[in-house]
Design a protein around this motif. Structure first.
Motif, PDB file in Angstrom:
ATOM      1  N   TRP A  53       0.832  -1.192   0.000  1.00  0.00           N
ATOM      2  CA  TRP A  53       0.000   0.000   0.000  1.00  0.00           C
ATOM      3  C   TRP A  53       0.868   1.243   0.000  1.00  0.00           C
ATOM      4  CZ3 TRP A  53       1.059   2.945   4.218  1.00  0.00           C
ATOM      5  CH2 TRP A  53       1.383   2.313   5.414  1.00  0.00           C
ATOM      6  N   LYS A  54       0.216   2.363  -0.369  1.00  0.00           N
ATOM      7  CA  LYS A  54       0.914   3.638  -0.424  1.00  0.00           C
ATOM      8  C   LYS A  54      -0.029   4.720   0.108  1.00  0.00           C
ATOM      9  CE  LYS A  54       4.129   5.785  -3.434  1.00  0.00           C
ATOM     10  NZ  LYS A  54       4.763   5.765  -4.715  1.00  0.00           N
ATOM     11  N   LEU A  55       0.474   5.556   0.997  1.00  0.00           N
ATOM     12  CA  LEU A  55      -0.283   6.656   1.585  1.00  0.00           C
ATOM     13  C   LEU A  55       0.423   7.964   1.248  1.00  0.00           C
ATOM     14  CD1 LEU A  55      -2.429   7.888   3.500  1.00  0.00           C
ATOM     15  CD2 LEU A  55      -0.868   7.388   5.381  1.00  0.00           C
ATOM     16  N   LYS A  56      -0.355   8.937   0.752  1.00  0.00           N
ATOM     17  CA  LYS A  56       0.186  10.259   0.453  1.00  0.00           C
ATOM     18  C   LYS A  56      -0.698  11.301   1.119  1.00  0.00           C
ATOM     19  CE  LYS A  56       2.107   9.465  -4.146  1.00  0.00           C
ATOM     20  NZ  LYS A  56       2.053   9.934  -5.543  1.00  0.00           N
ATOM     21  N   PHE A  76      -4.925   7.104  -0.233  1.00  0.00           N
ATOM     22  CA  PHE A  76      -4.455   5.777   0.159  1.00  0.00           C
ATOM     23  C   PHE A  76      -4.770   4.791  -0.961  1.00  0.00           C
ATOM     24  CE2 PHE A  76      -5.184   1.633   2.201  1.00  0.00           C
ATOM     25  CZ  PHE A  76      -3.985   1.475   2.875  1.00  0.00           C
ATOM     26  N   LYS A  77      -3.766   4.043  -1.397  1.00  0.00           N
ATOM     27  CA  LYS A  77      -3.955   3.038  -2.444  1.00  0.00           C
ATOM     28  C   LYS A  77      -3.446   1.693  -1.959  1.00  0.00           C
ATOM     29  CE  LYS A  77      -3.694   6.237  -6.248  1.00  0.00           C
ATOM     30  NZ  LYS A  77      -3.007   6.658  -7.443  1.00  0.00           N
ATOM     31  N   GLN A  78      -4.287   0.648  -2.129  1.00  0.00           N
ATOM     32  CA  GLN A  78      -3.861  -0.718  -1.848  1.00  0.00           C
ATOM     33  C   GLN A  78      -3.520  -1.370  -3.172  1.00  0.00           C
ATOM     34  OE1 GLN A  78      -7.202  -2.131   0.716  1.00  0.00           O
ATOM     35  NE2 GLN A  78      -5.537  -2.540   2.149  1.00  0.00           N
ATOM     36  N   LEU A  79      -2.458  -2.180  -3.153  1.00  0.00           N
ATOM     37  CA  LEU A  79      -1.995  -2.802  -4.380  1.00  0.00           C
ATOM     38  C   LEU A  79      -1.871  -4.304  -4.212  1.00  0.00           C
ATOM     39  CD1 LEU A  79      -0.121   0.084  -4.005  1.00  0.00           C
ATOM     40  CD2 LEU A  79       0.135  -0.496  -6.372  1.00  0.00           C
ATOM     41  N   ASP A  80      -1.997  -5.001  -5.331  1.00  0.00           N
ATOM     42  CA  ASP A  80      -1.770  -6.439  -5.385  1.00  0.00           C
ATOM     43  C   ASP A  80      -1.097  -6.743  -6.710  1.00  0.00           C
ATOM     44  OD1 ASP A  80      -1.850  -9.130  -4.590  1.00  0.00           O
ATOM     45  OD2 ASP A  80      -3.756  -9.459  -5.641  1.00  0.00           O
ATOM     46  N   LYS A  81       0.108  -7.276  -6.643  1.00  0.00           N
ATOM     47  CA  LYS A  81       0.903  -7.591  -7.832  1.00  0.00           C
ATOM     48  C   LYS A  81       1.083  -6.376  -8.736  1.00  0.00           C
ATOM     49  CE  LYS A  81      -0.534 -12.351  -7.592  1.00  0.00           C
ATOM     50  NZ  LYS A  81      -1.429 -13.369  -8.079  1.00  0.00           N
ATOM     51  N   GLY A  82       1.302  -5.222  -8.112  1.00  0.00           N
ATOM     52  CA  GLY A  82       1.556  -3.992  -8.849  1.00  0.00           C
ATOM     53  C   GLY A  82       0.317  -3.266  -9.339  1.00  0.00           C
ATOM     54  N   ALA A  87      -8.690   2.532  -3.953  1.00  0.00           N
ATOM     55  CA  ALA A  87      -8.144   3.859  -3.678  1.00  0.00           C
ATOM     56  C   ALA A  87      -9.135   4.607  -2.805  1.00  0.00           C
ATOM     57  CB  ALA A  87      -7.895   4.612  -4.974  1.00  0.00           C
ATOM     58  N   MET A  88      -8.639   5.207  -1.730  1.00  0.00           N
ATOM     59  CA  MET A  88      -9.474   5.916  -0.789  1.00  0.00           C
ATOM     60  C   MET A  88      -8.910   7.328  -0.622  1.00  0.00           C
ATOM     61  SD  MET A  88     -10.739   4.612   3.013  1.00  0.00           S
ATOM     62  CE  MET A  88      -9.381   3.511   3.139  1.00  0.00           C
ATOM     63  N   THR A  89      -9.784   8.350  -0.738  1.00  0.00           N
ATOM     64  CA  THR A  89      -9.359   9.737  -0.598  1.00  0.00           C
ATOM     65  C   THR A  89     -10.288  10.474   0.351  1.00  0.00           C
ATOM     66  OG1 THR A  89     -10.663  10.446  -2.509  1.00  0.00           O
ATOM     67  CG2 THR A  89      -8.365   9.844  -2.928  1.00  0.00           C
ATOM     68  N   ARG A 109     -14.086   9.360  -0.608  1.00  0.00           N
ATOM     69  CA  ARG A 109     -14.421   8.507  -1.746  1.00  0.00           C
ATOM     70  C   ARG A 109     -13.542   7.257  -1.695  1.00  0.00           C
ATOM     71  NH1 ARG A 109     -16.514   9.786  -7.467  1.00  0.00           N
ATOM     72  NH2 ARG A 109     -16.014   7.852  -8.541  1.00  0.00           N
ATOM     73  N   LEU A 110     -14.185   6.108  -1.855  1.00  0.00           N
ATOM     74  CA  LEU A 110     -13.477   4.831  -1.936  1.00  0.00           C
ATOM     75  C   LEU A 110     -13.888   4.172  -3.237  1.00  0.00           C
ATOM     76  CD1 LEU A 110     -11.886   2.344  -0.847  1.00  0.00           C
ATOM     77  CD2 LEU A 110     -14.025   1.596   0.173  1.00  0.00           C
TER      78      LEU A 110
END
Length: 181
Positions: A53-56, A76-82, A87-89, A109-110
């Motif tokens: 995951w990545k949080l900005k 916030f973005k969750q990832l699986d295999k790239g 995505a949640m904002t 928004r999700l």
């Protein structure tokens, strides 16, 4: 002679040094934080080295004593295999590290990778249980059907959700409430 050369070299080095430009938050939105920063970014990786995951955020305030982080411009973005799976904002996110909850406020928004999404003014995500909840007005879009109501309980993938007080349903596509084969 060596001393003069050393002093000359030191003076030249001092003249050529430039001050680093730091982005300082002049007017803080949150008081009492130990650390505040702009253009905040944090990532998590699985043991295999794959990005999880990545949080900005535009601004971040860290409160070590309260064990919480507040992020403005929350992304916030969750990832699986790239690939991004969700995505949640929101305008403001408060992460409570003790209770493992994220409370988002302001234009929340999700969106999932299969086209489902939620809009609300407030949303709580429980990291342990991987559940979403809200007591506010919500809009849920799933498989061509839009449901408006007040209050929400859902899993993070939006495969199972309950609108506490439904107000309006616009049907298109297939029934999002039917059991998946």
């Amino acid at each position: 002679m060596i001393r003069r050369i050393f002093v000359l070299f030191f003076l030249l080095a001092m003249v050529n040094c430039k001050d680093k430009e730091y982005l300082r938050i002049e007017v803080e939105k949150e008081s009492g934080s130990m650390i505040s920063m702009r253009n905040f970014s944090r990532s998590s990786y699985k043991e295999s080295g794959e990005l999880e995951w990545k949080l900005k955020g535009a601004e971040s305030y860290i409160f070590p004593k309260e064990n919480k982080t507040i992020v403005y411009g929350f992304e916030f973005k969750q990832l699986d295999k790239g690939n991004v799976t969700s995505a949640m904002t929101g305008e403001r996110g408060e992460i409570n590290h003790s209770t493992k909850t994220v409370v988002l406020n302001g234009k929340v928004r999700l969106k999932t990778n299969d086209g489902k999404y939620i809009e609300s003014e407030s949303l709580t995500y429980n990291l342990d249980e991987k559940t979403l909840s809200s007591e506010e007005d919500v809009l849920v879009y799933s498989d061509g059907t839009t449901i408006r109501g007040k209050g929400l309980r859902a899993d993070k993938s939006l495969n199972k959700f309950t609108i506490i007080q439904p107000k309006a349903v616009t049907i298109g596509g297939s029934n999002p409430l039917k059991d998946k084969p």
